[in-house]
Scaffold this motif. Structure first.
Motif, PDB file in Angstrom:
ATOM      1  N   ALA A   1      19.348  73.605  97.165  1.00 36.44           N
ATOM      2  CA  ALA A   1      19.108  72.163  97.163  1.00 36.44           C
ATOM      3  C   ALA A   1      19.241  71.585  95.762  1.00 36.44           C
ATOM      4  CB  ALA A   1      17.717  71.877  97.734  1.00 36.44           C
ATOM      5  N   MET A   2      18.683  72.290  94.780  1.00 40.10           N
ATOM      6  CA  MET A   2      18.785  71.790  93.406  1.00 40.10           C
ATOM      7  C   MET A   2      20.226  71.792  92.918  1.00 40.10           C
ATOM      8  SD  MET A   2      15.343  73.212  91.462  1.00 40.10           S
ATOM      9  CE  MET A   2      15.498  74.923  91.990  1.00 40.10           C
ATOM     10  N   ALA A   3      20.971  72.840  93.242  1.00 44.65           N
ATOM     11  CA  ALA A   3      22.367  72.910  92.817  1.00 44.65           C
ATOM     12  C   ALA A   3      23.182  71.788  93.439  1.00 44.65           C
ATOM     13  CB  ALA A   3      22.959  74.268  93.176  1.00 44.65           C
ATOM     14  N   ARG A   4      22.988  71.560  94.730  1.00 48.69           N
ATOM     15  CA  ARG A   4      23.747  70.486  95.395  1.00 48.69           C
ATOM     16  C   ARG A   4      23.394  69.122  94.826  1.00 48.69           C
ATOM     17  NH1 ARG A   4      22.592  73.910  99.744  1.00 48.69           N
ATOM     18  NH2 ARG A   4      20.765  72.685 100.340  1.00 48.69           N
ATOM     19  N   ALA A   5      22.134  68.899  94.533  1.00 51.29           N
ATOM     20  CA  ALA A   5      21.718  67.608  93.974  1.00 51.29           C
ATOM     21  C   ALA A   5      22.307  67.407  92.578  1.00 51.29           C
ATOM     22  CB  ALA A   5      20.198  67.531  93.928  1.00 51.29           C
ATOM     23  N   LEU A   6      22.333  68.469  91.781  1.00 54.67           N
ATOM     24  CA  LEU A   6      22.905  68.351  90.442  1.00 54.67           C
ATOM     25  C   LEU A   6      24.408  68.103  90.495  1.00 54.67           C
ATOM     26  CD1 LEU A   6      21.013  71.130  88.440  1.00 54.67           C
ATOM     27  CD2 LEU A   6      20.808  68.658  88.155  1.00 54.67           C
ATOM     28  N   VAL A   7      25.090  68.739  91.439  1.00 52.21           N
ATOM     29  CA  VAL A   7      26.524  68.486  91.599  1.00 52.21           C
ATOM     30  C   VAL A   7      26.761  67.014  91.944  1.00 52.21           C
ATOM     31  CG1 VAL A   7      28.529  68.949  93.052  1.00 52.21           C
ATOM     32  CG2 VAL A   7      27.139  70.851  92.219  1.00 52.21           C
ATOM     33  N   ALA A   8      25.925  66.466  92.813  1.00 51.10           N
ATOM     34  CA  ALA A   8      26.043  65.047  93.170  1.00 51.10           C
ATOM     35  C   ALA A   8      25.841  64.169  91.937  1.00 51.10           C
ATOM     36  CB  ALA A   8      25.034  64.692  94.261  1.00 51.10           C
ATOM     37  N   VAL A   9      24.867  64.529  91.093  1.00 51.24           N
ATOM     38  CA  VAL A   9      24.641  63.767  89.863  1.00 51.24           C
ATOM     39  C   VAL A   9      25.862  63.867  88.954  1.00 51.24           C
ATOM     40  CG1 VAL A   9      23.282  63.662  87.731  1.00 51.24           C
ATOM     41  CG2 VAL A   9      22.115  63.983  89.920  1.00 51.24           C
ATOM     42  N   ALA A  10      26.377  65.080  88.778  1.00 49.98           N
ATOM     43  CA  ALA A  10      27.510  65.292  87.881  1.00 49.98           C
ATOM     44  C   ALA A  10      28.742  64.519  88.314  1.00 49.98           C
ATOM     45  CB  ALA A  10      27.834  66.788  87.810  1.00 49.98           C
ATOM     46  N   HIS A  11      28.929  64.369  89.615  1.00 44.14           N
ATOM     47  CA  HIS A  11      30.118  63.709  90.138  1.00 44.14           C
ATOM     48  C   HIS A  11      29.918  62.228  90.393  1.00 44.14           C
ATOM     49  CE1 HIS A  11      31.667  67.849  91.749  1.00 44.14           C
ATOM     50  NE2 HIS A  11      31.677  67.754  90.436  1.00 44.14           N
TER      51      HIS A  11
ATOM     52  N   ARG B   1      25.604  56.445  87.510  1.00 42.98           N
ATOM     53  CA  ARG B   1      26.368  55.195  87.608  1.00 42.98           C
ATOM     54  C   ARG B   1      27.861  55.439  87.716  1.00 42.98           C
ATOM     55  NH1 ARG B   1      22.747  53.883  83.426  1.00 42.98           N
ATOM     56  NH2 ARG B   1      24.426  54.058  81.876  1.00 42.98           N
ATOM     57  N   SER B   2      28.331  56.540  87.125  1.00 39.24           N
ATOM     58  CA  SER B   2      29.765  56.811  87.170  1.00 39.24           C
ATOM     59  C   SER B   2      30.004  58.298  86.942  1.00 39.24           C
ATOM     60  CB  SER B   2      30.511  55.999  86.095  1.00 39.24           C
ATOM     61  OG  SER B   2      30.049  56.343  84.797  1.00 39.24           O
ATOM     62  N   ALA B   3      31.146  58.767  87.413  1.00 41.42           N
ATOM     63  CA  ALA B   3      31.493  60.171  87.260  1.00 41.42           C
ATOM     64  C   ALA B   3      31.743  60.494  85.791  1.00 41.42           C
ATOM     65  CB  ALA B   3      32.722  60.502  88.088  1.00 41.42           C
ATOM     66  N   CYS B   4      31.460  61.723  85.422  1.00 41.27           N
ATOM     67  CA  CYS B   4      31.648  62.184  84.038  1.00 41.27           C
ATOM     68  C   CYS B   4      32.916  63.033  83.971  1.00 41.27           C
ATOM     69  CB  CYS B   4      30.432  62.983  83.595  1.00 41.27           C
ATOM     70  SG  CYS B   4      30.649  63.897  82.050  1.00 41.27           S
ATOM     71  N   PRO B   5      33.878  62.679  83.125  1.00 38.48           N
ATOM     72  CA  PRO B   5      35.111  63.466  83.037  1.00 38.48           C
ATOM     73  C   PRO B   5      34.840  64.927  82.671  1.00 38.48           C
ATOM     74  CG  PRO B   5      35.382  61.356  81.926  1.00 38.48           C
ATOM     75  CD  PRO B   5      33.923  61.475  82.272  1.00 38.48           C
ATOM     76  N   ALA B   6      33.832  65.170  81.826  1.00 35.56           N
ATOM     77  CA  ALA B   6      33.533  66.539  81.416  1.00 35.56           C
ATOM     78  C   ALA B   6      32.955  67.372  82.545  1.00 35.56           C
ATOM     79  CB  ALA B   6      32.549  66.523  80.242  1.00 35.56           C
ATOM     80  N   CYS B   7      32.468  66.694  83.596  1.00 37.40           N
ATOM     81  CA  CYS B   7      31.849  67.409  84.714  1.00 37.40           C
ATOM     82  C   CYS B   7      32.799  67.633  85.879  1.00 37.40           C
ATOM     83  CB  CYS B   7      30.620  66.634  85.215  1.00 37.40           C
ATOM     84  SG  CYS B   7      29.214  66.685  84.091  1.00 37.40           S
ATOM     85  N   GLU B   8      34.022  67.131  85.772  1.00 34.07           N
ATOM     86  CA  GLU B   8      34.966  67.307  86.868  1.00 34.07           C
ATOM     87  C   GLU B   8      35.225  68.797  87.107  1.00 34.07           C
ATOM     88  OE1 GLU B   8      38.528  65.160  86.245  1.00 34.07           O
ATOM     89  OE2 GLU B   8      37.540  63.193  86.125  1.00 34.07           O
ATOM     90  N   GLY B   9      35.103  69.193  88.348  1.00 33.15           N
ATOM     91  CA  GLY B   9      35.327  70.580  88.702  1.00 33.15           C
ATOM     92  C   GLY B   9      34.169  71.499  88.373  1.00 33.15           C
ATOM     93  N   THR B  10      33.044  70.910  87.922  1.00 32.38           N
ATOM     94  CA  THR B  10      31.887  71.730  87.562  1.00 32.38           C
ATOM     95  C   THR B  10      31.185  72.254  88.799  1.00 32.38           C
ATOM     96  OG1 THR B  10      31.500  70.579  85.476  1.00 32.38           O
ATOM     97  CG2 THR B  10      29.620  71.632  86.478  1.00 32.38           C
ATOM     98  N   ALA B  11      30.612  73.430  88.707  1.00 26.43           N
ATOM     99  CA  ALA B  11      29.786  74.126  89.710  1.00 26.43           C
ATOM    100  C   ALA B  11      30.284  75.510  90.011  1.00 26.43           C
ATOM    101  CB  ALA B  11      29.663  73.345  91.014  1.00 26.43           C
TER     102      ALA B  11
END
Length: 434
Positions: A352-362, A412-422
């Motif tokens: 659950a924490m991993a999925r929530a963080l991915v949502a934040v990152a994207h 508020r917006s996707a982070c370019p550095a986080c694209e493809g993260t996880a």
């Protein structure tokens, strides 16, 4: 430099200076003759006297928790029946290399420490527990060079994050899978074959051996730490002169030995990460730390007081190009993938924490996502059979505490550095053994 460092406290400007392979007491290519010449395998004194020496130095375990070594030894010594000692060399943290390095390059120091631990506990059998093939060859060769009076078996396991947890160690030696079990009982109560068992980290044991051969320097030996330094985007040893060793993997990396209390900024400068803006503490166990990290001391009490943890002594530095949200995502995803899948709360909680963080990152997090992360980070620690769930929750809590502005910006917006993260393979944090 090669990343090979001496355990003797030969300091320059407060930092231990690396020695060429074979030159120091922890130099590479150790053989039994060299080890004996440096005072290894010295005749035993009264076990109680040795234990009193260890207690006086305040030596703490190097496996992660930092528990007082003398207290742990006494618990096994005072238990009834036959006893067992285990040298635990299974290094689950991807960012740590110290244990494998010791087993590869200083097997006699580890075996000598195991011998001394057996004398102090009254154990009649010992084990060396590991997963590294090169380390296994070195240990087996050392055993043939100096056959011990104590029967010692080498037990191989699969390399996983949880395989080095002490109940997983006992379970594997007993013939089962290398997975943690519920506590109590703990190994000092019922371990290998049901006997009271001391599971000691290999650095802890090597320090006991070195203290015994250098009693006049015992306090200094007990007060230093082998530390793995890594991070992306810097050249090894930049601005540091002697003191950093290059290896591949997670950017510039080094294995160093430093006295407790050394500020993390000094360590960052040592391996070329002086411009770092944050640090991941204790491998994946201590959490991310942002503003103020440069003033943190390298010791258990200091880092605990600051809300972090020293853990196994692995530090991963984040440069200006690194996004702390991406690092937290990858750390939590890796921990989730490494779950033993025995505790429902761990499996569901890390996921659950991993999925929530991915949502934040994207940039896809819902309005209540951050509130859920806050709640999970407070409620989940302590509910699993091992520390994996605690590590995941600590990473989430640290991200929210130290980088609230970055988290809010990601919402508020996707982070370019986080694209493809996880990714779940721990590649960002993995450091090869020097």
């Amino acid at each position: 430099m090669t990343g090979v460092f001496s355990l003797l406290p030969a300091r320059r400007n407060g930092l231990l200076v690396p020695t060429p392979p074979g030159a120091g007491p922890l130099g590479g290519g150790e053989d039994v003759d060299g080890y004996l010449a440096r005072g290894g395998y010295a005749p035993l004194v009264t076990p109680d006297r040795l234990l009193d020496w260890i207690a006086a130095t305040g030596l703490r375990g190097r496996g992660g928790a930092g528990f007082p070594t003398a207290v742990k030894i006494r618990a096994v010594r005072d238990a009834p029946g036959p006893r067992v000692v285990v040298a635990n060399g299974e290094e689950g943290e991807p960012g740590s290399v110290k244990d494998r390095w010791l087993l590869r390059h200083r097997p006699h120091a580890v075996l000598d420490g195991l011998r001394l631990a057996a004398a102090m506990t009254g154990a009649a059998r010992g084990y060396v527990y590991l997963s590294d093939t090169t380390a296994e060859r070195a240990v087996r060769r050392a055993l043939t060079e100096c056959p011990p009076r104590l029967p010692i078996d080498v037990v191989r396991t699969e390399h996983t994050y949880v395989a080095g947890e002490e109940t997983a160690v006992v379970r594997r030696i007993n013939g089962g899978p290398a997975l943690p079990t519920s506590k109590p009982p703990r190994p000092f109560e019922s371990g290998v074959g049901g006997a009271p068992t001391l599971v000691g980290n290999v650095e802890t044991l090597a320090r006991i051996a070195l203290m015994y051969s250098r009693l006049d320097e015992a306090d200094a030996v007990a007060g230093t730490h082998l530390v793995t330094l890594s991070g992306a985007g810097a050249g090894a040893g930049a601005g540091a002169g002697a003191g950093a060793g290059a290896s591949g993997g997670a950017g510039a990396a080094a294995l160093v030995e430093v006295p407790a209390g050394t500020h993390l900024k000094v360590l960052a400068d040592l391996c070329g990460h002086g411009e770092a803006e944050a640090v991941l503490l204790g491998g994946l166990f201590g959490g991310l730390y942002g503003a103020g990290w440069t003033d943190l001391p390298l010791d258990h009490d200091g880092l605990n007081a600051a809300g972090g943890a020293l853990g196994c002594g692995a530090l991963h530095f984040l440069g200006p190009q690194d996004c702390p949200v991406a690092v937290a995502v990858e750390a939590t995803a890796y921990l989730g993938a490494q779950s033993a899948r025995q505790c429902g709360v761990c499996l569901s909680g890390t996921g659950a924490m991993a999925r929530a963080l991915v949502a934040v990152a994207h940039g896809e997090a819902g309005g209540d996502t951050v509130d859920k992360l806050h709640r999970w980070s407070r409620q989940l620690p302590g509910r699993g059979a091992c520390g994996l769930l605690d590590a995941a929750a600590r990473n989430v809590a640290a991200l929210l505490a130290h980088f609230p502005g970055r988290v809010d910006a990601h919402r508020r917006s996707a982070c370019p550095a986080c694209e493809g993260t996880a990714p779940e393979d721990g590649r960002r944090f993995t450091v090869p053994v020097p």
